[in-house]
Design an enzyme around this catalytic site. Structure first.
Site, PDB file in Angstrom:
ATOM      1  N   ASN A   1       6.534   1.696   8.947  1.00  0.00           N
ATOM      2  CA  ASN A   1       5.517   0.867   8.219  1.00  0.00           C
ATOM      3  C   ASN A   1       6.572  -0.861   7.517  1.00  0.00           C
ATOM      4  OD1 ASN A   1       4.377  -0.767   6.353  1.00  0.00           O
ATOM      5  ND2 ASN A   1       4.369   0.142   4.228  1.00  0.00           N
TER       6      ASN A   1
ATOM      7  N   LYS B   1       5.627  -3.683   6.685  1.00  0.00           N
ATOM      8  CA  LYS B   1       5.607  -4.365   4.943  1.00  0.00           C
ATOM      9  C   LYS B   1       4.715  -5.586   5.616  1.00  0.00           C
ATOM     10  CE  LYS B   1       7.787  -0.770   2.500  1.00  0.00           C
ATOM     11  NZ  LYS B   1       7.969   0.138   1.444  1.00  0.00           N
TER      12      LYS B   1
ATOM     13  N   GLU C   1       2.142   0.812  -2.565  1.00  0.00           N
ATOM     14  CA  GLU C   1       2.009  -0.299  -2.913  1.00  0.00           C
ATOM     15  C   GLU C   1       0.467  -0.971  -3.184  1.00  0.00           C
ATOM     16  OE1 GLU C   1       4.782  -1.739   0.489  1.00  0.00           O
ATOM     17  OE2 GLU C   1       6.773  -0.218  -1.342  1.00  0.00           O
TER      18      GLU C   1
ATOM     19  N   GLU D   1       4.110  10.660  -0.125  1.00  0.00           N
ATOM     20  CA  GLU D   1       5.770   9.478  -0.215  1.00  0.00           C
ATOM     21  C   GLU D   1       6.254   9.725  -2.342  1.00  0.00           C
ATOM     22  OE1 GLU D   1       6.000   6.739   2.792  1.00  0.00           O
ATOM     23  OE2 GLU D   1       4.474   5.558   1.226  1.00  0.00           O
TER      24      GLU D   1
HETATM   25  C1  PEP Z   1       6.765   3.281   2.836  1.00  0.00           C
HETATM   26  O1  PEP Z   1       7.088   2.018   2.732  1.00  0.00           O
HETATM   27  O2  PEP Z   1       6.175   4.086   3.320  1.00  0.00           O
HETATM   28  C2  PEP Z   1       8.285   3.847   2.539  1.00  0.00           C
HETATM   29  C3  PEP Z   1       8.820   5.286   2.538  1.00  0.00           C
HETATM   30  O3  PEP Z   1       9.609   2.376   2.278  1.00  0.00           O
HETATM   31  P1  PEP Z   1      11.481   2.749   2.608  1.00  0.00           P
HETATM   32  O4  PEP Z   1      11.179   4.348   3.870  1.00  0.00           O
HETATM   33  O5  PEP Z   1      11.247   1.510   2.736  1.00  0.00           O
HETATM   34  O6  PEP Z   1      11.578   3.475   1.679  1.00  0.00           O
END
Ligand code: PEP
Length: 257
Positions: A13, A15, A101, A171
């Site tokens: 991801n 982002k 998010e 998550e």
């Molecule tokens: C995410 O954006 O879904 C995520 C798990 O980010 P990170 O790996 O940076 O914690």
């Protein structure tokens, strides 16, 4: 529950990072590094503006491209939104739905997750539906209640055929972008809970086939411990997916024996 073999998925991801040129460069660097990863599905989720660049750079490789969100209507006066069909048209095969998010900053709720999941499935996309508790919810003992609410709110009402096509990402919000990864045991407990929930809402067979990814500060140095857990079927990776070598190291983590 009959144990099924589930193919690993590693999804990145991105982002709100990467221009078109940066997306092209990242996918071009990643493709040869993951060319031997026959054991897993490799997915990258660029921002909307870089999707086509990533799709073009991924052509001829095994890397699939995902959207990071979508809107459930087919078209209309919905300024700023993108439909499932538009993602397909741009070359996406997956879409992330209900990321924390989006829930935290953009008003995503379980009902919108449900509508988006349905719309993605109708368009032929594979939804990666995210669930997970905040630190406060974990510390107050509400983790399972939150997962139950998000799972049922987002997914109950799918047909068995629809449910068989989705991926779920567990998550924990406290682990996303914080460097504080869940222990393999904490992740396995949550995955086990979600799989049991899938069995009670859908069926034991569908639950056994469901691929559940872990997300939250996954890095090359912690992926092996996570993937050693029987119920973890892959990872949704944020920060570490922005660099070809670190993402490739996560993808190339050997399968468990
Ligand atoms: C995410 O954006 O879904 C995520 C798990 O980010 P990170 O790996 O940076 O914690």
């Amino acid at each position: 529950m009959t144990r099924q073999t589930r193919r690993r998925v590693i999804a990145g991801n991105w982002k709100m990072y990467k221009t078109q040129a940066e997306a092209r460069a990242l996918v071009s660097a990643l493709a040869p590094l993951v060319a031997q990863a026959a054991h897993c599905d490799v997915v990258v989720a660029p921002p909307f503006t870089a999707i086509v660049a990533a799709v073009e750079a991924a052509r001829g490789s095994s890397i699939a491209v995902s959207g990071q969100d979508l809107f459930w209507e087919k078209e209309g006066a919905f300024t700023g939104e993108v439909s499932a069909a538009m993602l397909v048209d741009a070359g996406c095969r997956y879409v992330i739905i209900g990321h924390s998010e989006r829930r935290q900053f953009f008003g995503e709720i379980d009902d919108s997750v449900h509508k988006k999941t349905k719309a993605a499935l109708v368009a032929g996309l594979i939804p990666i539906v995210c669930v997970g508790e905040t630190l406060q919810e974990r510390e107050s003992g509400a983790t399972e209640a939150v997962l139950d609410r998000q799972f049922r709110g987002g997914l109950a009402g799918l047909t068995p055929g629809e449910f068989s096509r989705i991926l779920v990402a567990y998550e924990p919000v406290w682990a996303i972008g914080t460097g504080r990864v869940a222990t393999p045991e904490q992740a396995a407990a949550a995955h086990g809970f979600l799989r049991e929930l899938a069995a009670s809402v859908f069926s034991a067979e569908l639950a056994s086939a469901l691929r559940i990814l872990y997300g939250g500060s996954v890095k090359p140095d912690n992926i092996a411990g996570l993937m050693a857990q029987e119920g973890l079927d892959g990872a949704l990776v944020g920060g570490a997916s922005l660099d070809a070598k670190s993402f490739a190291a996560i993808v190339n983590c050997p399968t468990r024996k």
